[in-house]
Scaffold this motif. Sequence first.
Motif, mmCIF file in Angstrom:
data_model
loop_
_atom_site.group_PDB
_atom_site.id
_atom_site.type_symbol
_atom_site.label_atom_id
_atom_site.label_comp_id
_atom_site.label_asym_id
_atom_site.label_seq_id
_atom_site.Cartn_x
_atom_site.Cartn_y
_atom_site.Cartn_z
ATOM 1 N N PHE A 88 21.483 -13.201 -23.269
ATOM 2 C CA PHE A 88 21.938 -12.553 -24.496
ATOM 3 C C PHE A 88 23.312 -13.097 -24.915
ATOM 4 O O PHE A 88 23.562 -13.340 -26.091
ATOM 5 C CB PHE A 88 21.997 -11.038 -24.300
ATOM 6 C CG PHE A 88 22.458 -10.298 -25.510
ATOM 7 C CD1 PHE A 88 21.658 -10.225 -26.644
ATOM 8 C CD2 PHE A 88 23.696 -9.670 -25.531
ATOM 9 C CE1 PHE A 88 22.084 -9.547 -27.772
ATOM 10 C CE2 PHE A 88 24.128 -8.990 -26.653
ATOM 11 C CZ PHE A 88 23.318 -8.927 -27.786
ATOM 12 N N TRP A 89 24.209 -13.327 -23.961
ATOM 13 C CA TRP A 89 25.538 -13.862 -24.269
ATOM 14 C C TRP A 89 25.421 -15.253 -24.895
ATOM 15 O O TRP A 89 26.104 -15.561 -25.871
ATOM 16 C CB TRP A 89 26.384 -13.906 -22.994
ATOM 17 C CG TRP A 89 27.763 -14.420 -23.232
ATOM 18 C CD1 TRP A 89 28.827 -13.726 -23.705
ATOM 19 C CD2 TRP A 89 28.205 -15.763 -23.026
ATOM 20 N NE1 TRP A 89 29.912 -14.554 -23.803
ATOM 21 C CE2 TRP A 89 29.559 -15.811 -23.389
ATOM 22 C CE3 TRP A 89 27.589 -16.934 -22.566
ATOM 23 C CZ2 TRP A 89 30.302 -16.969 -23.309
ATOM 24 C CZ3 TRP A 89 28.330 -18.083 -22.474
ATOM 25 C CH2 TRP A 89 29.675 -18.103 -22.853
ATOM 26 N N VAL A 90 24.527 -16.101 -24.336
ATOM 27 C CA VAL A 90 24.339 -17.449 -24.889
ATOM 28 C C VAL A 90 23.809 -17.365 -26.314
ATOM 29 O O VAL A 90 24.284 -18.081 -27.203
ATOM 30 C CB VAL A 90 23.384 -18.269 -23.992
ATOM 31 C CG1 VAL A 90 22.942 -19.556 -24.679
ATOM 32 C CG2 VAL A 90 24.042 -18.578 -22.654
ATOM 33 N N VAL A 91 22.844 -16.479 -26.544
ATOM 34 C CA VAL A 91 22.259 -16.355 -27.886
ATOM 35 C C VAL A 91 23.316 -15.856 -28.867
ATOM 36 O O VAL A 91 23.396 -16.337 -30.013
ATOM 37 C CB VAL A 91 21.028 -15.413 -27.847
ATOM 38 C CG1 VAL A 91 20.533 -15.085 -29.239
ATOM 39 C CG2 VAL A 91 19.912 -16.032 -27.014
ATOM 40 N N VAL A 92 24.183 -14.917 -28.473
ATOM 41 C CA VAL A 92 25.244 -14.424 -29.339
ATOM 42 C C VAL A 92 26.226 -15.559 -29.654
ATOM 43 O O VAL A 92 26.645 -15.749 -30.803
ATOM 44 C CB VAL A 92 25.966 -13.220 -28.699
ATOM 45 C CG1 VAL A 92 27.256 -12.896 -29.450
ATOM 46 C CG2 VAL A 92 25.057 -12.007 -28.679
ATOM 47 N N GLN A 93 26.577 -16.353 -28.658
ATOM 48 C CA GLN A 93 27.524 -17.451 -28.856
ATOM 49 C C GLN A 93 26.967 -18.528 -29.779
ATOM 50 O O GLN A 93 27.715 -19.184 -30.510
ATOM 51 C CB GLN A 93 27.910 -18.074 -27.509
ATOM 52 C CG GLN A 93 28.694 -17.139 -26.602
ATOM 53 C CD GLN A 93 29.997 -16.672 -27.234
ATOM 54 O OE1 GLN A 93 30.747 -17.462 -27.797
ATOM 55 N NE2 GLN A 93 30.242 -15.374 -27.159
ATOM 56 N N LEU A 94 25.671 -18.715 -29.761
ATOM 57 C CA LEU A 94 25.054 -19.717 -30.621
ATOM 58 C C LEU A 94 24.786 -19.196 -32.023
ATOM 59 O O LEU A 94 24.290 -19.944 -32.876
ATOM 60 C CB LEU A 94 23.742 -20.213 -29.992
ATOM 61 C CG LEU A 94 23.902 -21.000 -28.684
ATOM 62 C CD1 LEU A 94 22.540 -21.366 -28.114
ATOM 63 C CD2 LEU A 94 24.737 -22.253 -28.916
ATOM 64 N N GLY A 95 25.085 -17.920 -32.286
ATOM 65 C CA GLY A 95 24.916 -17.372 -33.623
ATOM 66 C C GLY A 95 23.544 -16.812 -33.887
ATOM 67 O O GLY A 95 23.183 -16.561 -35.038
ATOM 68 N N GLY A 96 22.750 -16.621 -32.857
ATOM 69 C CA GLY A 96 21.391 -16.105 -33.033
ATOM 70 C C GLY A 96 21.355 -14.605 -33.277
ATOM 71 O O GLY A 96 20.332 -14.064 -33.686
ATOM 72 N N VAL A 97 22.474 -13.903 -33.035
ATOM 73 C CA VAL A 97 22.525 -12.456 -33.222
ATOM 74 C C VAL A 97 23.638 -12.164 -34.201
ATOM 75 O O VAL A 97 24.762 -12.648 -34.063
ATOM 76 C CB VAL A 97 22.780 -11.724 -31.880
ATOM 77 C CG1 VAL A 97 22.927 -10.231 -32.115
ATOM 78 C CG2 VAL A 97 21.673 -11.984 -30.902
ATOM 79 N N SER A 98 23.308 -11.389 -35.206
ATOM 80 C CA SER A 98 24.310 -11.024 -36.209
ATOM 81 C C SER A 98 24.476 -9.521 -36.195
ATOM 82 O O SER A 98 23.505 -8.775 -36.226
ATOM 83 C CB SER A 98 23.853 -11.476 -37.604
ATOM 84 O OG SER A 98 24.726 -10.981 -38.571
ATOM 85 N N PHE A 99 25.741 -9.087 -36.124
ATOM 86 C CA PHE A 99 26.019 -7.645 -36.090
ATOM 87 C C PHE A 99 26.464 -7.164 -37.468
ATOM 88 O O PHE A 99 27.185 -6.174 -37.574
ATOM 89 C CB PHE A 99 27.113 -7.356 -35.070
ATOM 90 C CG PHE A 99 26.640 -7.547 -33.656
ATOM 91 C CD1 PHE A 99 25.707 -6.685 -33.089
ATOM 92 C CD2 PHE A 99 27.143 -8.571 -32.859
ATOM 93 C CE1 PHE A 99 25.282 -6.843 -31.783
ATOM 94 C CE2 PHE A 99 26.728 -8.729 -31.556
ATOM 95 C CZ PHE A 99 25.790 -7.869 -31.012
ATOM 96 N N ASN A 100 26.052 -7.847 -38.535
ATOM 97 C CA ASN A 100 26.392 -7.509 -39.915
ATOM 98 C C ASN A 100 27.914 -7.506 -40.128
ATOM 99 O O ASN A 100 28.460 -6.649 -40.806
ATOM 100 C CB ASN A 100 25.794 -6.137 -40.326
ATOM 101 C CG ASN A 100 24.299 -6.196 -40.413
ATOM 102 O OD1 ASN A 100 23.742 -7.258 -40.729
ATOM 103 N ND2 ASN A 100 23.636 -5.086 -40.140
ATOM 104 N N ASP A 101 28.560 -8.466 -39.504
ATOM 105 C CA ASP A 101 30.009 -8.607 -39.698
ATOM 106 C C ASP A 101 30.249 -9.262 -41.051
ATOM 107 O O ASP A 101 29.571 -10.191 -41.445
ATOM 108 C CB ASP A 101 30.630 -9.480 -38.598
ATOM 109 C CG ASP A 101 30.493 -8.808 -37.236
ATOM 110 O OD1 ASP A 101 30.377 -7.572 -37.221
ATOM 111 O OD2 ASP A 101 30.526 -9.527 -36.221
#
Length: 92
Positions: free
Chosen positions: A78-91
């Motif tokens: 999950f950390w790798v996917v977040v770092q690669l931009g695969g997860v967006s928290f509507n920022d």
Amino acid sequence: SPAASPAASPFADAAPKAGASPFASAGAAANPFGETKPAKAPVEDTRTAWEKLPKPAMAQVVIVLSFTTIISLMLATFWVVVQLGGVSFNDS
């Protein structure tokens, strides 16, 4: 005679006693659990709190390690996917 007959009951001659308890026994002991033994003196446990802990079995160690490994891999993925931009928290 009734005893000579092959179909006669072997208990035909035994007359029941009136009012006798079927649970009474002539040789019954007062204590049904046998003789009582004197109580042993309690043994003092001198082990430390660490020594009193139960020892885990090898299967328990393997299960804990496997769960820890699986959860760590899920969080790392999950950390790798977040770092690669695969997860967006509507920022914004």
